[in-house]
Design an enzyme around this catalytic site. Structure first.
Site, PDB file in Angstrom:
ATOM      1  N   THR A 178       0.834  -1.195   0.000  1.00 29.27           N
ATOM      2  CA  THR A 178       0.000   0.000   0.000  1.00 29.27           C
ATOM      3  C   THR A 178       0.875   1.253   0.000  1.00 29.27           C
ATOM      4  O   THR A 178       1.896   1.316   0.670  1.00 29.27           O
ATOM      5  CB  THR A 178      -0.963   0.039   1.203  1.00 29.27           C
ATOM      6  OG1 THR A 178      -1.742  -1.158   1.198  1.00 29.27           O
ATOM      7  CG2 THR A 178      -1.901   1.213   1.142  1.00 29.27           C
ATOM      8  N   ARG A 206     -11.492  -9.900  -3.762  1.00 34.16           N
ATOM      9  CA  ARG A 206     -11.331  -9.329  -2.412  1.00 34.16           C
ATOM     10  C   ARG A 206     -10.968  -7.838  -2.512  1.00 34.16           C
ATOM     11  O   ARG A 206     -10.139  -7.435  -3.307  1.00 34.16           O
ATOM     12  CB  ARG A 206     -10.224 -10.082  -1.665  1.00 34.16           C
ATOM     13  CG  ARG A 206      -9.927  -9.544  -0.269  1.00 34.16           C
ATOM     14  CD  ARG A 206      -8.765  -8.560  -0.264  1.00 34.16           C
ATOM     15  NE  ARG A 206      -8.419  -8.134   1.076  1.00 34.16           N
ATOM     16  CZ  ARG A 206      -7.540  -7.165   1.343  1.00 34.16           C
ATOM     17  NH1 ARG A 206      -6.944  -6.530   0.359  1.00 34.16           N
ATOM     18  NH2 ARG A 206      -7.266  -6.828   2.581  1.00 34.16           N
ATOM     19  N   VAL A 207     -11.617  -7.030  -1.711  1.00 33.85           N
ATOM     20  CA  VAL A 207     -11.314  -5.602  -1.655  1.00 33.85           C
ATOM     21  C   VAL A 207     -10.977  -5.245  -0.208  1.00 33.85           C
ATOM     22  O   VAL A 207     -11.663  -5.693   0.720  1.00 33.85           O
ATOM     23  CB  VAL A 207     -12.511  -4.755  -2.141  1.00 33.85           C
ATOM     24  CG1 VAL A 207     -12.244  -3.269  -1.943  1.00 33.85           C
ATOM     25  CG2 VAL A 207     -12.809  -5.042  -3.606  1.00 33.85           C
ATOM     26  N   GLY A 229      -1.965  -1.357   6.007  1.00 31.25           N
ATOM     27  CA  GLY A 229      -1.994  -2.433   6.994  1.00 31.25           C
ATOM     28  C   GLY A 229      -3.075  -3.451   6.708  1.00 31.25           C
ATOM     29  O   GLY A 229      -3.511  -3.613   5.559  1.00 31.25           O
TER      30      GLY A 229
END
Ligand code: GLY
Length: 313
Positions: A178, A206-207, A229
């Site tokens: 990220t 998946r989100v 995270g």
């Protein structure tokens, strides 16, 4: 006039100094420094916080070191599904895309949603059609792959793990993911942007928290937040918005609210990670509960600062 400030992150995780290769560490530091300096220059020239965070995250997406855009992690199916969001604190407008596999820069698609659509979040093929109609650059899904990410997926499948962007048993320099940016511009406006490839070996579809305003990204007149995270926990706690809410309704400082989220609420639900946040007075925080977080910031025309490990400033 507000003191223009930019902060970026390239993910939090089990990044141990002892096991980091010196050459690779240098690459990370150089990339963070170049990107934060570029956003600092944009703000110094009178650019908006919204433009600064969009451009910083676009550059992070272009850098294969980070888990967003080029260099994103792979799903169990061996494909890339990318998520991104951007939010303008001045107007509270937001734009986001999820599960896109052909948009070169998902953050630009999120920005286009913010600027040209009455909606906030597009997913999958609809998001890709929207981006294409907006004239954004489209690529093959394999554009995002790197040999390191393929090896990471093979290892995750072999050990039957679904690795969060910063956890698992991968080599320490691969445990991250990220990217994001927050900024305060000279006009006193705040903005935030976040982008990710998600987690290695994730199930298709998946989100995580990244494209959800209030979870992985949030900006208001009070504060701008970008998270990294355990996505599911950041979603369940509405981590980014929780900081704004604690400040607005509880009168907490940015430091108190962000420490509460990162060091109490997220670990209490089994999550880990970090965030970067700036408030309207220019107060900046970069807390994380993992071993390290790739991060950088610049205040006004002062020299930019980059850091990776816990003990650094
Ligand atoms: N924090 C990014 C994700 O879980 O997808």
């Amino acid at each position: 006039m507000a003191i223009a400030t930019i902060a970026i992150h390239g993910g939090a995780g089990a990044i141990a100094r002892a096991s980091m290769d010196a050459d690779k560490e240098l690459l990370y530091r150089q990339a963070l420094l170049q990107i934060v300096a570029s956003a600092q220059a944009l703000l110094a020239a009178g650019g908006s916080a919204l433009d600064a965070v969009t451009e910083a995250v676009r550059q992070l997406e272009e850098c294969p070191l980070f888990n967003a855009g080029k260099g994103a992690v792979l799903t169990h199916a061996g494909t890339h599904e990318l998520d991104a969001s951007v939010m303008d604190g001045r107007t509270r407008e937001a734009g986001a895309v999820a599960c896109v596999g052909r948009v070169r820069n998902p953050v630009l698609a999120a920005r286009a949603v913010l600027e040209t659509s009455p909606h906030v979040l597009f997913t999958g093929r609809g998001a890709e059609s929207f981006a294409e109609q907006q004239g954004l650059e489209m690529v093959e899904n394999s554009f995002f792959s790197t040999p390191e990410r393929r090896a990471q997926l093979e290892q995750a499948i072999a050990t039957q793990q679904t690795l969060l962007d910063h956890d698992g048993t991968l080599p320490p320099d691969r445990k991250f993911g990220t990217v994001g940016a927050v900024a305060l511009d000279q006009a006193g406006n705040l903005a935030a942007a976040t982008s990710t490839g998600g987690m290695t070996n994730k199930q298709a579809g998946r989100v995580g928290d990244t494209p959800l305003p209030g979870a992985g990204c949030y900006a208001s007149h009070l504060v701008a937040v970008s998270c990294t995270g355990t996505g599911e926990v950041f979603m369940r706690t509405l981590a980014a918005y929780d900081i704004a809410a604690q400040m607005e309704y509880g009168g907490l400082s940015l430091q108190q609210a962000s420490d509460n989220v990162i060091h109490e609420k997220i670990p209490a639900l089994g999550g880990s990670g970090g965030l970067i946040a700036i408030d309207a007075s220019g107060q900046l925080v970069l807390p994380f509960n993992s071993e390290g977080m790739y991060r950088g910031y610049a205040v006004a025309d002062e020299l930019p600062v980059v850091a990776i490990y816990r003990e650094e400033s």
